[in-house]
Each structure stands twice: as C-alpha cells, then as structure tokens.
Design an enzyme around this catalytic site. Structure first.
Site, PDB file in Angstrom:
ATOM      1  N   ASN A  40       0.808  -1.221   0.000  1.00  0.00           N
ATOM      2  CA  ASN A  40       0.000   0.000   0.000  1.00  0.00           C
ATOM      3  C   ASN A  40       0.845   1.276   0.000  1.00  0.00           C
ATOM      4  OD1 ASN A  40      -2.383  -1.618   0.291  1.00  0.00           O
ATOM      5  ND2 ASN A  40      -1.829  -1.881   2.448  1.00  0.00           N
ATOM      6  N   HIS A 126     -13.906  -2.305   7.233  1.00  0.00           N
ATOM      7  CA  HIS A 126     -12.762  -3.142   7.601  1.00  0.00           C
ATOM      8  C   HIS A 126     -13.030  -3.934   8.890  1.00  0.00           C
ATOM      9  CE1 HIS A 126      -8.466  -3.779   8.842  1.00  0.00           C
ATOM     10  NE2 HIS A 126      -8.358  -3.981   7.550  1.00  0.00           N
ATOM     11  N   GLU A 170     -15.933   3.882   5.343  1.00  0.00           N
ATOM     12  CA  GLU A 170     -14.577   4.210   4.909  1.00  0.00           C
ATOM     13  C   GLU A 170     -14.715   5.300   3.854  1.00  0.00           C
ATOM     14  OE1 GLU A 170     -12.314   0.678   3.814  1.00  0.00           O
ATOM     15  OE2 GLU A 170     -13.161  -0.399   5.523  1.00  0.00           O
ATOM     16  N   SER A 174     -11.091  -0.581   1.145  1.00  0.00           N
ATOM     17  CA  SER A 174      -9.786  -1.222   1.003  1.00  0.00           C
ATOM     18  C   SER A 174      -9.755  -2.341  -0.023  1.00  0.00           C
ATOM     19  CB  SER A 174      -9.330  -1.766   2.358  1.00  0.00           C
ATOM     20  OG  SER A 174     -10.276  -2.671   2.875  1.00  0.00           O
ATOM     21  N   ASP A 199     -13.088   6.146   8.132  1.00  0.00           N
ATOM     22  CA  ASP A 199     -11.736   5.590   7.998  1.00  0.00           C
ATOM     23  C   ASP A 199     -11.166   6.050   6.650  1.00  0.00           C
ATOM     24  OD1 ASP A 199      -9.559   3.938   7.357  1.00  0.00           O
ATOM     25  OD2 ASP A 199     -10.326   2.271   8.545  1.00  0.00           O
ATOM     26  N   HIS A 202      -7.066   4.483   3.152  1.00  0.00           N
ATOM     27  CA  HIS A 202      -6.566   4.309   1.789  1.00  0.00           C
ATOM     28  C   HIS A 202      -6.708   5.566   0.935  1.00  0.00           C
ATOM     29  CE1 HIS A 202      -5.678   0.033   2.161  1.00  0.00           C
ATOM     30  NE2 HIS A 202      -6.730   0.011   2.973  1.00  0.00           N
ATOM     31  N   LYS A 233       0.413   3.203   5.034  1.00  0.00           N
ATOM     32  CA  LYS A 233       0.018   2.968   3.636  1.00  0.00           C
ATOM     33  C   LYS A 233       0.702   4.058   2.794  1.00  0.00           C
ATOM     34  CE  LYS A 233      -4.028   0.633   5.410  1.00  0.00           C
ATOM     35  NZ  LYS A 233      -3.353  -0.647   5.637  1.00  0.00           N
TER      36      LYS A 233
HETATM   37  C1  LIG Z   1      -9.596   0.478   5.840  1.00  0.00           C
HETATM   38  C2  LIG Z   1      -8.518   0.024   6.755  1.00  0.00           C
HETATM   39  N1  LIG Z   1      -8.500   0.488   8.012  1.00  0.00           N
HETATM   40  C3  LIG Z   1      -7.553   0.087   8.878  1.00  0.00           C
HETATM   41  C4  LIG Z   1      -6.574  -0.786   8.516  1.00  0.00           C
HETATM   42  C5  LIG Z   1      -5.544  -1.232   9.511  1.00  0.00           C
HETATM   43  O1  LIG Z   1      -4.421  -0.426   9.425  1.00  0.00           O
HETATM   44  P1  LIG Z   1      -3.018  -0.954   9.947  1.00  0.00           P
HETATM   45  O2  LIG Z   1      -2.441  -1.745   8.840  1.00  0.00           O
HETATM   46  O3  LIG Z   1      -2.272   0.293  10.272  1.00  0.00           O
HETATM   47  O4  LIG Z   1      -3.297  -1.787  11.152  1.00  0.00           O
HETATM   48  C6  LIG Z   1      -6.535  -1.280   7.229  1.00  0.00           C
HETATM   49  C7  LIG Z   1      -5.445  -2.212   6.854  1.00  0.00           C
HETATM   50  O5  LIG Z   1      -5.344  -2.815   5.886  1.00  0.00           O
HETATM   51  C8  LIG Z   1      -7.529  -0.877   6.322  1.00  0.00           C
HETATM   52  O6  LIG Z   1      -7.554  -1.352   5.073  1.00  0.00           O
END
Ligand SMILES: Cc1ncc(COP(=O)(O)O)c(C=O)c1O
Length: 381
Positions: A40, A126, A170, A174, A199, A202, A233
């Site tokens: 990412n 997620h 989000e 993701s 969130d 991404h 990311k």
């Molecule tokens: C939308 C989303 N939120 C949170 C996370 C978690 O983040 P981290 O990899 O910093 O634990 C991810 C991880 O892939 C994600 O895709």
C-alpha cells in the site's frame, strides 16, 4: 485435553485449505525485483531518501523503540509534533497517534458507542471496525455497500429512539477502491445528527488537493466527527492516528482504550518517517492529477483487455474472479510473471467475490501496465 485442542486446530486448518482459503506467509527477500502491486505504499515513500534520513536521525536521537506505553514514557516531543502536523493537515483540532490502524479502529469503535446505542455501518467496512463495534456492546446494523438511500431509511427508522446513532464508513474501501458520496453523508449528518466515524486509511496521500484524503477532495474537509488514518500505507511508515473535534474523545482514548493504554507506543523512527512523508506528500501534490490519470488508464487498459473493473481514480483496483481457488491461481501466475499481487479471499471479502487486488503506486510506467495486462491475458482466464 491437549489432543482435543490439537485435533480441533488441524481440522479447522484442513477445512480452510479444502476451500482454498488457507493463508500462508512467505518471507520476501530484499532482492525481490518483481513489481509490487500488493503493498500500500501508493506514493513510493517507504524508500524515499528524505523519509529514510528522518527515520535514521530519529533512530540515533530517540532509539529504536519508544520503550514504554504513551502514558508511561513512550510519548515524546516527536509524537506530539506528528499529532500537531496531522491535525493541521486534516483540519481537526485534536489528533492522537496510535500503533496501528487496527488498534485505532478498535479503540474508537470499542469506546465511543455504548450498549443502547446503534451503529449503522457499511456492509464492507474493515474487520478492525467490526471488531471494535462488537466489543462496544452497541447494536450493529449494516447497510448495503455505499447505498446511502438504505442508510437514510435506517436513520429514519432509528430516529426518536433512546441512545445515540453512529454511522461508520470508509472513504476509499480497502478491497474495492470505491467511495461513498461524502457530501451526501455530510448532509445526512446535518439532518439526522448522528456521530460519523470515517476511515480514510486508503485515501490519505492519494486524494485531496493537499493529499489529506477524500473529505478534502470532495469538498467536505473535516466533516466527519472522527477520522481514523494510517501511517503505514501512502505515508510509507507504520502506525495510525485518530482525529476529532471534541477533545473529550481524545482524552477518553488516552484514559480508557486498552489498545493505547497497555501497548508500547509507536517507535520514534516510524514517527519521524511519517513526519517526513507528510512533508514529501505536500511537495508531490502538483503531480497528483497524473496519478489519478494513471489509475484511470489502468482501469481502461484492463477493461479493454476484457476484465471487468470498476471505474474511478483511487489506487486500488479489484479484479473479481469469484472463486477463491481461481483467484489464488491467477495471483500465482502473475507472481511467476514478475508481478506481486494479492489474492483476496473470504472472509476478507464476501463469499463468491474472491479477487486479485491491484495496488497502484505513483511511479508505475506505461510499460509496467502493458506488461501486467499481457501477463494477465497470457493466463487464458
Ligand atoms: C480500511 C482500513 N483500516 C484500517 C486498517 C488497519 O491499518 P493498519 O495496517 O495500520 O493496522 C486497514 C489495513 O489494511 C484498512 O484497510
């Protein structure tokens, strides 16, 4: 007793394997020269010279580890500076650095909703957010992916009931790389008065005039009540952060979130790397329209080659295969042709939607795109 546990583990793993769902981790050598379309690191900042220098300097100044939780001695002036920088960048008065996005989502959603509240969540949020909500004791209702009409119906149904209403989405999803209409969510929030948790993991870096994310790109900067972002990311580092308008949210997490209270704080080199990456993101902003075009061109190229991919300009492109075993085979074939891609299978994505997920990064060339599409076609799917 022990035999029973051993047998249980073996049977569960064998069932996963039979369904093509068994995960394995493979150690990647530093010499692997294949094109990485699975990570990412959208802005190619994990190896950026300015980021590496900042991390190395922090390593010498602060050491390799924060060595304690933030509440003990793990919170340094570097962490405080990162929080100030993140808050100013995104337009929020308060920020809190966390160890990972997984922990940040668990903390926010585990602490803010309470039993008696309802959380209305997009069907594809997620796993870290789902886990947080389930641990909160609040009632969870899920609406169809990006279907804000369905959300609005739920909001009407929930109005007038006791307890708070939370909406969880989000910005860039993701596993699909698509997005909800954030302006409409902003308007719904104004009408229905829910607490919106967004969130932006991404979207940060890739979207928005200054790279702060999709709220900025869609003209609703700082509209959500709480934003979770990640440093691991597009920012090429590690860790995450929570942004909020209400200072009591930050203070609640500092006091009550186990993910924050009982965990060694983010390592200073990761903090310094993130600070340098934010500065590099600002420098690179003039180039952003080119990356968005790059995303459109990959999608067009894949469509012309007969693969069904959604339109858009995010860094994530899913090529849905349906069957998990097939997705795995395609990913293996592409790896053998020099492209590291991820096969994403249930339960990470819904049953029947196993896919190969392409993560773009800004320095990909036209040759890479042509080579990738040729390799995909060569698999004779
Ligand atoms: C939308 C989303 N939120 C949170 C996370 C978690 O983040 P981290 O990899 O910093 O634990 C991810 C991880 O892939 C994600 O895709």
């Amino acid at each position: 007793m022990k035999d029973r546990v051993d047998q249980r583990l073996r049977e569960a793993l064998a069932a996963r394997e039979d369904a093509g769902l068994l995960r394995k981790i493979t150690a990647r050598p530093s010499t692997d020269s294949r094109t990485n379309l699975a990570g990412n690191d959208y802005l190619d900042l994990a190896h950026d010279p300015a980021v590496l220098i900042a991390a190395a300097e922090a390593l010498h100044t602060w050491g390799a580890s924060a060595s304690a939780s933030a509440l003990v001695t793990g919170y340094t002036e570097l962490h405080a500076k990162l929080e100030e920088t993140l808050a100013a960048w995104h337009g929020y008065p308060h920020a809190l650095v966390m160890n990972s996005g997984y922990a940040a989502n668990g903390a926010v959603l585990g602490q803010l909703p309470k039993p008696g509240d309802v959380v209305l969540a997009d069907r594809l949020i997620h796993a870290s957010m789902v886990n947080g909500i389930l641990s909160s004791g609040a009632r969870l209702r899920r609406f169809a992916h990006n279907d804000l009409d369905a959300l609005e119906l739920m909001l009407v149904e929930e109005s007038g009931r006791d307890g708070a209403v939370f909406v969880v989405t989000e910005s860039i999803y993701s596993m699909d790389g698509d997005a909800p209409d954030l302006s409409r969510l902003t308007a719904l929030r104004a009408r229905h008065g829910f607490v919106w948790i967004l969130d932006e993991a991404h979207a940060t870096g890739w979207h928005g005039l200054s790279g702060s994310g999709l709220q900025e790109e869609q003209g609703c900067r700082a509209a959500a009540d709480v934003v979770v972002g990640t440093l691991g990311k597009a920012l090429g580092s590690q860790g995450a952060y929570v942004l909020c308008h209400n200072p009591d949210i930050r203070e609640t997490l500092v006091n009550l979130a186990g993910e924050f209270v009982y965990s060694t704080h983010l390592a200073p080199p990761a903090v310094a790397a993130a600070l340098a990456a934010i500065s590099r993101t600002h420098d690179l902003s003039v180039d952003r329209p080119r990356w968005h075009n790059l995303s459109r061109e990959w999608r067009e190229g894949l469509s012309e080659a007969g693969f069904s991919v959604p339109s858009g300009h995010s860094p994530i492109i899913p090529i849905v295969m349906g069957d998990a075993v097939r997705a795995l085979k395609v990913a293996e074939g592409l790896r053998a042709s020099g492209f590291l891609v991820a096969a994403i299978r249930p339960p990470t994505v819904p049953d029947g939607t196993a896919r190969v997920r392409i993560s773009l990064h800004r320095n990909l060339t036209e040759n890479t795109r042509a080579g990738f599409i040729a390799a995909l076609k060569g698999l004779n799917l």
